[in-house]
Write an enzyme that holds these catalytic residues in place. Sequence first.
Site, PDB file in Angstrom:
ATOM      1  N   ARG A 123       0.837  -1.207   0.000  1.00 22.99           N
ATOM      2  CA  ARG A 123       0.000   0.000   0.000  1.00 22.99           C
ATOM      3  C   ARG A 123       0.867   1.250   0.000  1.00 22.99           C
ATOM      4  O   ARG A 123       0.526   2.256  -0.624  1.00 22.99           O
ATOM      5  CB  ARG A 123      -0.932  -0.002   1.219  1.00 22.99           C
ATOM      6  N   SER A 173      -6.405   3.792   5.117  1.00 21.71           N
ATOM      7  CA  SER A 173      -5.975   2.395   5.056  1.00 21.71           C
ATOM      8  C   SER A 173      -5.428   2.013   3.688  1.00 21.71           C
ATOM      9  O   SER A 173      -4.448   1.286   3.588  1.00 21.71           O
ATOM     10  CB  SER A 173      -7.147   1.475   5.388  1.00 21.71           C
ATOM     11  N   GLU A 210     -19.722   2.589  -2.093  1.00 16.81           N
ATOM     12  CA  GLU A 210     -18.754   2.032  -3.038  1.00 16.81           C
ATOM     13  C   GLU A 210     -19.317   1.854  -4.436  1.00 16.81           C
ATOM     14  O   GLU A 210     -18.628   2.124  -5.425  1.00 16.81           O
ATOM     15  CB  GLU A 210     -18.227   0.691  -2.506  1.00 16.81           C
ATOM     16  N   PHE A 270     -15.159  -4.883  -0.520  1.00 11.45           N
ATOM     17  CA  PHE A 270     -16.151  -3.884  -0.922  1.00 11.45           C
ATOM     18  C   PHE A 270     -15.991  -3.503  -2.397  1.00 11.45           C
ATOM     19  O   PHE A 270     -16.968  -3.190  -3.081  1.00 11.45           O
ATOM     20  CB  PHE A 270     -16.033  -2.629  -0.049  1.00 11.45           C
ATOM     21  N   HIS A 287      -6.260  -5.006   1.160  1.00  7.21           N
ATOM     22  CA  HIS A 287      -6.826  -5.917   2.164  1.00  7.21           C
ATOM     23  C   HIS A 287      -7.501  -7.125   1.520  1.00  7.21           C
ATOM     24  O   HIS A 287      -8.559  -7.575   1.958  1.00  7.21           O
ATOM     25  CB  HIS A 287      -7.802  -5.177   3.083  1.00  7.21           C
ATOM     26  N   ASP A 295      -9.910  -8.806  11.506  1.00  8.52           N
ATOM     27  CA  ASP A 295     -11.259  -8.396  11.095  1.00  8.52           C
ATOM     28  C   ASP A 295     -12.159  -9.584  10.746  1.00  8.52           C
ATOM     29  O   ASP A 295     -13.378  -9.470  10.752  1.00  8.52           O
ATOM     30  CB  ASP A 295     -11.182  -7.447   9.886  1.00  8.52           C
ATOM     31  N   ARG A 326      -2.989  -6.606   3.014  1.00 11.89           N
ATOM     32  CA  ARG A 326      -2.831  -5.592   4.044  1.00 11.89           C
ATOM     33  C   ARG A 326      -1.413  -5.634   4.626  1.00 11.89           C
ATOM     34  O   ARG A 326      -0.807  -4.606   4.913  1.00 11.89           O
ATOM     35  CB  ARG A 326      -3.826  -5.861   5.184  1.00 11.89           C
TER      36      ARG A 326
END
Lengths: 317, 280
Positions: free
Chosen positions: A14, A41, A62, A87, A113, A121, A171
Amino acid sequence: MINAKLTDKMRNLRDAYSSALIELGYKNPDIVVLDADLALSTKTKRFGTVFPDRFFDMGIAEANMMDVAAGLAACGKIVFASTFAVFATGRCYDSIRQSIAYPELNVKIVATHAGISVGGDGASHQMLEDIALMRVLPNMTVIAPADATEMEDVVPTIAEHEGPCYVRIGRADAPIIFETHGAFRIGKGYVLRRGDDVAIIATGTLTAEALKAHELLEKKGIEAMVIHMPTIKPIDKRLVRRAARRTGRIITCEEHSVIGGLGDAVAMAIQDEPVPMVRVGINDVFGESGEARELMEKYGLTAESIARKAKKLVAKS
Amino acid sequence: MHDENLIKEIKRKALEIRKWVIESVYRAGSGHPGGSLSIADIIACLYFHEMRHNPKDPKWPDRDRLVLSKGHAAPALYAALALAGYFPVEELKNLRKMGHFLQGHPCMKKVPGVDMSTGSLGHGLSVAVGMAIAGKLDGKDYRVFAILGDGEVQEGEIWEAANTASHYKLDNLIAILDRNKLQIDGPTEEVMHLEPLPWRWQAFGWDVVEIDGHNIEEILDTFHEIKLNEKPTIIIAHTIKGKGVSFMEGTLSFHGKPPSEEQYIRAMSELEQAEREVDD
Ligand SMILES: Cc1ncc(C[n+]2csc(CCOP(=O)(O)OP(=O)(O)O)c2C)c(N)n1
Ligand SMILES: [Mg+2]
């Protein structure tokens, strides 16, 4: 063969994404970035800080974000739209299908992620079907880079590519395996290790594990070819066929369901000259909470598990 | 106030569009006449007066855009595009036919003049938001129009887009809601209520205008009066589904059904009669 070394150096993809994006932003005024309240994030926020006029937070909406991206692209923008993989794909499937893939618009969905290594999560956030969902769409290019170096190449390359792209990254920090830039091409696979006994074809986070598996197998006298397949669609058919002919056995490795992902793409590439295949991936179950490493072990997404399966396959056929 | 000749001219175009809707859907043997007829007057006002566009240069970067979010009304859009000169009107006879370019729902890759591919309801307003943002980013003064069905605004994404449009102050975005009060399973208020519609849009930060969607003069005046005041505008156009063909007006049955041969002949003669009345 390209040079790939297992190192202890870790870097987050990222971070690589956001620095590459900023660099791209300086070079190309048509780059526009969208996010859906996860900009901290996904790290697109850094782009937003440097280029506030070309960054739009779409809020927690989204599907709307993907259609807005399509509208911007229809007016000549190169749009990067980011959120978590779960998402970005499942929730937005129809927006992506109708407004991005069908009209072939220049939208780059960069999803973070992805996979079970999301960790704590749990299953709601561990996207294991995104490759399948995106791969089935005509006009869509699907990419899963292995490390930060490659990610820095992926970003400008997809910006230059005319048409929709889906990029999935995880992630967690990932070991650096490529020391130099410039190798990445859309649709090309890379032989990282030579070997005639079995071909291990891996994508994304599992390429590093495949390299480790190569070492484990070497100790047992098994010579594994290791192929890194950053582009899952269009897949490097020629390379897959060559590997199949040469080794007669294939193991595919992905942090994704065994259904619909790299394993399927590879199987399809050799359907008229099939060889025995084993798929390392998530076996059609949802994930759960835990530490990333623990989860990768429990679900068999490690070098040890790859090596074990390779050994069995070599013994069997 | 607009001059009499212009209004007559647009009335004629709207009737031509209606005739082509009937003709093309009849020949195709499938399609959506009801919701195409309800927007014929609005589409005629847009393509033959209000919108800045150039049929010789469909991709002109400075053009006004139109997103037909209720994509099933494609026959009306195609008729307007053909009559404006984007492609030969004869092509309208090949609607929905294999090997021809007029797809059942708008396809921007195949049909010159179509600004966005649609068909799955609920996406178009978001796409129009993206186009409007692009216009602002580029410092261009084009406007983006989006035509929505009333049943369509039951889709949640419409409201995500509505919220985004006012948040980003997109006064270059104009939505037109075809308030024909019918969807497939029945009247909108029975299937899933929408009222109070003007209040809902106001609450989302939009300027709201309510008009008679079949009154050419009122449509033109309304477009004319839209202000650049940092707010998106929605025109709630009260219309009649199937407008212009007596036996289709206000019915559910012609939402997605072509006329029979006998109905086709009747419809055409009614529309021709209406044309003669305009010329009188
Ligand atoms: C997402 C989606 N769901 C369902 C449909 C099928 N469908 C086509 S038209 C229609 C009714 C639309 O009603 P409305 O928006 O009021 O359009 P109009 O009355 O103007 O024809 C439906 C449900 C669709 N095209 N897209
Ligand atoms: Mg309706």
